[in-house]
Design a protein around this motif. Structure first.
Motif, short mmCIF file in Angstrom:
data_model
loop_
_atom_site.label_atom_id
_atom_site.label_comp_id
_atom_site.label_asym_id
_atom_site.label_seq_id
_atom_site.Cartn_x
_atom_site.Cartn_y
_atom_site.Cartn_z
N TYR A 472 27.03 11.66 102.08
CA TYR A 472 28.44 11.50 101.73
C TYR A 472 29.00 10.32 102.50
O TYR A 472 29.05 10.34 103.74
CB TYR A 472 29.26 12.76 102.07
N TRP A 474 32.29 9.15 103.01
CA TRP A 474 33.64 9.60 102.72
C TRP A 474 34.63 8.45 102.60
O TRP A 474 35.55 8.52 101.78
CB TRP A 474 34.11 10.57 103.80
N ILE A 477 34.13 7.00 99.16
CA ILE A 477 34.57 7.94 98.12
C ILE A 477 36.09 8.01 98.07
O ILE A 477 36.70 7.97 96.98
CB ILE A 477 33.96 9.33 98.40
N MET A 481 38.48 6.90 94.97
CA MET A 481 39.40 7.85 94.34
C MET A 481 40.83 7.32 94.32
O MET A 481 41.59 7.63 93.40
CB MET A 481 39.35 9.19 95.08
N TRP A 511 36.25 13.60 88.03
CA TRP A 511 36.00 12.25 88.52
C TRP A 511 34.75 12.22 89.40
O TRP A 511 33.92 11.32 89.29
CB TRP A 511 37.21 11.76 89.32
N LEU A 512 34.59 13.20 90.27
CA LEU A 512 33.41 13.26 91.13
C LEU A 512 32.14 13.48 90.31
O LEU A 512 31.08 12.93 90.65
CB LEU A 512 33.57 14.37 92.17
N GLU A 516 30.48 9.99 91.00
CA GLU A 516 29.51 10.28 92.06
C GLU A 516 28.27 11.00 91.53
O GLU A 516 27.39 11.35 92.31
CB GLU A 516 30.17 11.13 93.15
N ALA A 523 30.66 19.02 93.16
CA ALA A 523 31.98 18.37 93.18
C ALA A 523 33.02 19.27 93.83
O ALA A 523 33.88 18.80 94.60
CB ALA A 523 32.39 18.01 91.75
N MET A 526 32.41 19.14 97.53
CA MET A 526 32.90 17.89 98.11
C MET A 526 34.42 17.94 98.26
O MET A 526 34.98 17.48 99.27
CB MET A 526 32.50 16.71 97.23
#
Length: 565
Positions: A472, A474, A477, A481, A511-512, A516, A523, A526
């Motif tokens: 991950y 972050w 990400i 987002m 979206w994840l 991702e 998801a 996460m």
């Protein structure tokens, strides 16, 4: 006028043409009317032979007219002029039939060419069947027309019709008090066939026009269509048998025989049918899922009443009895939402296990559109095999049908990374140890071996370790987002409050999953981790991330929502 009321006495003497035309005359004798041909009485008309309020004289005149027309026609048909005219008519009819046959053949070829250019469908096959039946019908009409032109062939034709009528109308067996003839059996078969076609057309219309409006998934639509089809067929067959005059009480013996047949020879068919009902109601498998039953693996295409069709990866169709899905073990690749693609690799002994694991993990992390990032690929050292150290590389995908493609990608990347970092792939090998060898012989063999062929000590060059991506990232990400292609952030209303700059939990999960390449469960996990780490927060102080229209915002933009005026 019934046969019992008719009192007609025929003179069985055959009337042959003798060059003189015969005339039918009406002669009245006391209380009866007699029709005579020449000097011979032909038939007698009594009062019982009259229809309605007619007198015997009027009935006799009607019969005289019809019989005279028949005699005149018979006389004309035995002349040479009529024979020449009949042959001309046959020639004209043959030419017309031949022309129609050519036109129908051209239409058949046109329909076949259309089917070759387009995907073959039910309507195209129906058109071909109709055209073929029309071709046969043209020649049948020609033969019937030609046979009725001549008296002798017409007599043969009528004899054939009479023979067929007696064959189809005679009783072939007794069902209770009902006499069943071949004609009744054929009518029932045609009615059942028409019922089958009509029900099939209705079910197709139901699935294509009505069930699609319900937004139900495909498996539910197939279940509804299945029960509608067989319910209509069952009710329709009962109505057809009732319309055909079949007494249901007389079917008791037949149903008993069918029950005995099911108990012995048809038990497998009955078992498959019941298993099909279980598959449709309980739905352990669905259309579109990748399953493995026994040695067969493929995509479920259709769940029928007795069999299920699955499409193999090699694009051939396998028909499996439904009972195998109920009685045996079935592997369903779609139920977990994840499919594991495994690749096994052996490296030579003496390799650094930790270093090899990092190299294989870096190879598995090479971007591929079908490999999920979450959960990430994994590498495990399995065992000491006979020819080397065995490792297993596992990648996760969401579409089970992409297994061959992803496995090929994994092996190609593993081979490229192993070559880059100088890791030798294990090969089958054997070593020969010679004990108590004479030192002089050993020294002689060593002296005769070239320097390049002598075993050299293996040197391990220091190599830079491959870069391993964290599971991950972050910061990346969160930045994605919040970016222009991130989750939709805007002011939203809940009850009497307006929450500025928030997004929905369901939008974040979607979206994840797309950006991702994560499963829905990953998801949601996460989202929960981001909530616990403070990357996002809930305006309503919820401590659990949910895949629903709950409000969330990024921590940097968190504000106390103003009260609605």
């Amino acid at each position: 006028m019934t046969k019992k009321s008719m009192k007609i006495k025929w003179n069985r003497t055959k009337i042959r043409p003798s060059g003189i035309r015969l005339a039918i005359e009406i002669v009245r004798r006391q209380n009866e009317v007699v029709l005579k041909v020449g000097d011979r009485p032909f038939l007698r008309v009594a009062e019982a032979d009259t229809v309605g309020a007619l007198y015997p004289e009027n009935q006799g005149e009607i019969w005289q007219k019809k019989l005279q027309e028949g005699l005149n026609k018979s006389w004309r048909e035995r002349t040479a002029d009529y024979t020449r005219w009949a042959f001309k008519q046959i020639a004209i009819a043959f030419f017309v039939a031949l022309l129609l046959q050519v036109l129908l053949i051209l239409l058949c070829r046109h329909v076949q060419q259309q089917q070759a250019r387009q995907s073959p469908g039910r309507w195209g096959s129906l058109k071909l069947l109709i055209l073929i039946l029309l071709q046969i019908g043209v020649w049948v009409v020609f033969i019937i027309y030609s046979a009725r032109l001549f008296p002798i062939t017409r007599e043969w034709f009528y004899y054939l019709i009479k023979l067929l009528d007696s064959t189809f109308n005679n009783r072939i067996f007794q069902l209770g008090e009902e006499a069943i003839s071949l004609n009744r059996v054929l009518v029932l078969i045609l009615m059942v066939a028409a019922l089958w076609i009509g029900v099939g057309w209705f079910v197709r219309l139901l699935r294509s026009r009505l069930l699609t409006l319900t937004a139900a998934n495909r498996s539910h639509q197939d279940a509804i269509a299945f029960f509608v089809r067989y319910s209509l067929l069952f009710i329709g067959v009962l109505l057809v048998l009732n319309a055909g005059g079949i007494d249901f009480q007389s079917l008791a013996f037949l149903l008993g025989a069918i029950g005995v047949g099911i108990g012995f020879g048809l038990q497998n068919i009955a078992k498959d049918f019941i298993s099909g009902l279980i598959l449709i109601v309980a739905r352990p498998i669905k259309i579109g899922e990748l399953v493995q039953v026994g040695e067969f693996q493929g995509l479920v295409l259709r769940i029928g009443a007795r069999t299920t069709e699955i499409s193999h990866v090699d694009r051939h169709i396998i028909t499996v009895p439904n009972s195998r899905f109920i009685e045996g073990e079935v592997l369903n690749w779609n139920r977990s939402g994840l499919t594991r693609v495994k690749a096994y690799i052996n490296v030579s002994y003496g390799s650094d296990i930790e270093f090899v694991s990092k190299v294989l993990l870096a190879a598995a992390q090479v971007e591929h559109p079908d490999i999920l990032r979450h959960p990430p690929p994994k590498v495990k050292f399995r065992e000491y095999a006979e020819d080397g150290l065995q490792f297993r590389v596992v990648a996760f995908i969401s579409d089970p049908l992409k297994q061959p493609k992803v496995r090929t990608h994994l092996y190609s990347q593993i081979e490229r990374y192993l070559r880059r970092y100088g890791i030798e792939i294990a090969r089958p090998q054997q070593e020969l140890y010679l004990k108590d060898l004479d030192p002089e012989i050993s020294a002689g063999v060593r002296s005769q071996t070239p320097e390049n062929d002598r075993p050299q000590p293996r040197e391990f060059l220091p190599l830079e370790e491959p870069e391993i991506r964290e599971e991950y990232d972050w910061d990346a990400i969160a930045a994605a987002m919040r970016g222009p292609e991130g989750v939709p952030v805007k002011d939203r209303r809940f009850q009497f409050k307006i929450f500025p700059d928030v997004f929905l939990g369901s939008d974040a999960v979607e979206w994840l999953m797309v950006q991702e390449r994560a499963t829905r469960e990953e998801a949601i996990l996460m989202g929960q981790l981001m909530l616990e780490m403070g990357i996002i927060e809930s305006p309503l102080n919820e401590q659990t991330f949910k895949d629903d229209p709950s409000f969330y915002r990024f921590s940097e933009e968190a504000e106390i929502p103003p009260a609605s005026p």
